[in-house]
Design a protein around this motif. Sequence first.
Motif, PDB file in Angstrom:
ATOM      1  N   ILE A   1      -6.374  14.192 -52.867  1.00  0.00           N
ATOM      2  CA  ILE A   1      -5.998  12.651 -52.848  1.00  0.00           C
ATOM      3  C   ILE A   1      -5.093  12.466 -54.059  1.00  0.00           C
ATOM      4  N   GLU A   2      -3.671  12.276 -53.707  1.00  0.00           N
ATOM      5  CA  GLU A   2      -2.687  12.276 -54.983  1.00  0.00           C
ATOM      6  C   GLU A   2      -2.565  10.743 -55.218  1.00  0.00           C
ATOM      7  N   PHE A   3      -2.421  10.439 -56.523  1.00  0.00           N
ATOM      8  CA  PHE A   3      -2.284   9.184 -56.875  1.00  0.00           C
ATOM      9  C   PHE A   3      -0.990   9.022 -57.615  1.00  0.00           C
ATOM     10  N   GLN A   4      -0.690   7.964 -57.671  1.00  0.00           N
ATOM     11  CA  GLN A   4       0.646   7.207 -58.278  1.00  0.00           C
ATOM     12  C   GLN A   4       0.420   6.194 -59.027  1.00  0.00           C
ATOM     13  N   GLU A   5       1.067   5.928 -60.180  1.00  0.00           N
ATOM     14  CA  GLU A   5       1.160   4.770 -61.166  1.00  0.00           C
ATOM     15  C   GLU A   5       1.702   3.554 -60.377  1.00  0.00           C
ATOM     16  N   GLN A   6       1.123   2.338 -60.906  1.00  0.00           N
ATOM     17  CA  GLN A   6       1.482   1.119 -60.168  1.00  0.00           C
ATOM     18  C   GLN A   6       1.251   0.155 -61.098  1.00  0.00           C
ATOM     19  N   TRP A   7       2.094  -0.661 -61.443  1.00  0.00           N
ATOM     20  CA  TRP A   7       2.126  -1.884 -62.376  1.00  0.00           C
ATOM     21  C   TRP A   7       1.226  -2.985 -61.850  1.00  0.00           C
ATOM     22  N   THR A   8       0.462  -3.523 -62.369  1.00  0.00           N
ATOM     23  CA  THR A   8      -0.486  -4.852 -61.904  1.00  0.00           C
ATOM     24  C   THR A   8       0.300  -6.221 -61.883  1.00  0.00           C
ATOM     25  N   GLY A   9       1.575  -6.207 -62.573  1.00  0.00           N
ATOM     26  CA  GLY A   9       2.031  -7.479 -62.717  1.00  0.00           C
ATOM     27  C   GLY A   9       1.615  -8.152 -63.999  1.00  0.00           C
ATOM     28  N   SER A  10       0.693  -7.392 -64.655  1.00  0.00           N
ATOM     29  CA  SER A  10       0.500  -8.001 -66.001  1.00  0.00           C
ATOM     30  C   SER A  10       0.739  -7.121 -67.124  1.00  0.00           C
ATOM     31  N   TYR A  11       0.647  -7.593 -68.475  1.00  0.00           N
ATOM     32  CA  TYR A  11       0.855  -6.884 -69.600  1.00  0.00           C
ATOM     33  C   TYR A  11      -0.268  -6.535 -70.498  1.00  0.00           C
ATOM     34  N   ILE A  12      -0.361  -5.636 -71.238  1.00  0.00           N
ATOM     35  CA  ILE A  12      -1.500  -5.339 -72.390  1.00  0.00           C
ATOM     36  C   ILE A  12      -1.119  -6.055 -73.686  1.00  0.00           C
ATOM     37  N   PHE A  13      -2.146  -6.776 -74.167  1.00  0.00           N
ATOM     38  CA  PHE A  13      -1.963  -7.572 -75.233  1.00  0.00           C
ATOM     39  C   PHE A  13      -2.498  -6.510 -76.322  1.00  0.00           C
ATOM     40  N   GLU A  14      -1.530  -6.486 -77.280  1.00  0.00           N
ATOM     41  CA  GLU A  14      -1.525  -5.459 -78.445  1.00  0.00           C
ATOM     42  C   GLU A  14      -1.675  -6.380 -79.676  1.00  0.00           C
ATOM     43  N   ASN A  15      -2.722  -6.437 -80.417  1.00  0.00           N
ATOM     44  CA  ASN A  15      -3.061  -6.956 -81.683  1.00  0.00           C
ATOM     45  C   ASN A  15      -2.214  -6.553 -82.769  1.00  0.00           C
ATOM     46  N   GLU A  16      -1.209  -7.416 -83.186  1.00  0.00           N
ATOM     47  CA  GLU A  16      -0.321  -6.865 -84.408  1.00  0.00           C
ATOM     48  C   GLU A  16      -0.595  -7.633 -85.385  1.00  0.00           C
ATOM     49  N   TRP A  17      -1.252  -8.889 -85.243  1.00  0.00           N
ATOM     50  CA  TRP A  17      -1.857  -9.570 -86.665  1.00  0.00           C
ATOM     51  C   TRP A  17      -2.960 -10.338 -86.078  1.00  0.00           C
ATOM     52  N   GLN A  18      -3.809 -10.597 -86.983  1.00  0.00           N
ATOM     53  CA  GLN A  18      -5.051 -11.225 -86.555  1.00  0.00           C
ATOM     54  C   GLN A  18      -5.644 -12.056 -87.886  1.00  0.00           C
ATOM     55  N   SER A  19      -6.473 -13.249 -87.482  1.00  0.00           N
ATOM     56  CA  SER A  19      -7.175 -13.760 -88.419  1.00  0.00           C
ATOM     57  C   SER A  19      -8.394 -14.272 -87.989  1.00  0.00           C
ATOM     58  N   PHE A  20      -9.443 -14.247 -88.627  1.00  0.00           N
ATOM     59  CA  PHE A  20     -11.002 -14.262 -88.171  1.00  0.00           C
ATOM     60  C   PHE A  20     -11.921 -14.932 -89.281  1.00  0.00           C
ATOM     61  N   ARG A  21     -12.708 -15.386 -89.149  1.00  0.00           N
ATOM     62  CA  ARG A  21     -13.890 -16.002 -89.722  1.00  0.00           C
ATOM     63  C   ARG A  21     -15.264 -14.877 -90.013  1.00  0.00           C
ATOM     64  N   THR A  22     -15.545 -14.868 -91.231  1.00  0.00           N
ATOM     65  CA  THR A  22     -16.676 -13.785 -91.394  1.00  0.00           C
ATOM     66  C   THR A  22     -17.810 -14.587 -91.932  1.00  0.00           C
ATOM     67  N   ARG A  23     -18.927 -14.079 -92.044  1.00  0.00           N
ATOM     68  CA  ARG A  23     -20.177 -14.715 -92.805  1.00  0.00           C
ATOM     69  C   ARG A  23     -19.772 -14.981 -94.170  1.00  0.00           C
ATOM     70  N   LYS A  24     -19.113 -14.254 -95.090  1.00  0.00           N
ATOM     71  CA  LYS A  24     -18.919 -14.543 -96.251  1.00  0.00           C
ATOM     72  C   LYS A  24     -17.628 -15.452 -96.564  1.00  0.00           C
ATOM     73  N   SER A  25     -16.695 -15.548 -95.627  1.00  0.00           N
ATOM     74  CA  SER A  25     -15.665 -16.363 -95.493  1.00  0.00           C
ATOM     75  C   SER A  25     -15.199 -17.019 -94.420  1.00  0.00           C
TER      76      SER A  25
END
Length: 224
Positions: free
Chosen positions: A159-183
């Motif tokens: 069985i041969e496979f080929q690449e296919q675009w789903t119509g979506s994109y991949i989110f790449e985390n280039e910057w983030q901010s989040f809460r922690t238990r200490k802060s």
Amino acid sequence: MGLFPAVLEEAKRKGIDLAPKTIPPEVFDKRAVDKGQVRFHEVAYIEIKPRLDANNPLRVTVELTDFSVFYSQGLAESITAELRAGKSEVLCDAGKLIKVSKDKNGTVTREVLTRQWTDWVDYWAVDFDYESRKEIIQVPKNFGVEGELPGLAVTTEFIEFQEQWTGSYIFENEWQSFRTRKSRELELTSAAHEYPAPGRYTVAVKVVDIFGNDTMSLTPVVVG
């Protein structure tokens, strides 16, 4: 989630007004279903503002300015009625997180835990060039053409496979901010990002709320 904002953008370009709803966990609660307490509410709303650098036309920062939810468990009255004396429960009602307590005398008090929109945000991240990486999957070349599912057809051929675009994109985390238990502090403005060339880019912002639900919003930005 990656496909969802793209669908909204496509509908907007075609003049179609969509009102997406969330599927609440109460659909799996027979008591809530029997009592008609299941409610399908609008998805969370994200508001962001890309800000261009006055000294560098290729540099942008992103500010998170609002995050609105309308979660409701639909069980506020029944939870309060079943609450034992001296106990407390945390529940969602009309977009607010509320702590319901019942003292030893049976007196019920309600304390609102989410007093401002930032109280709902646990984490948020930015992809400054969301459409730069397409979501590609591998599919059999004859999949769907002859009505045979891969792995079910009787064949001795490879069985041969080929690449296919789903119509979506991949989110790449280039910057983030989040809460922690200490802060518990949360930055509401991202670090500056400099684009390689003038042009139109799509900024994606993903927000994860205190229940772990994630929502994404897309905003175009023109630099240069």
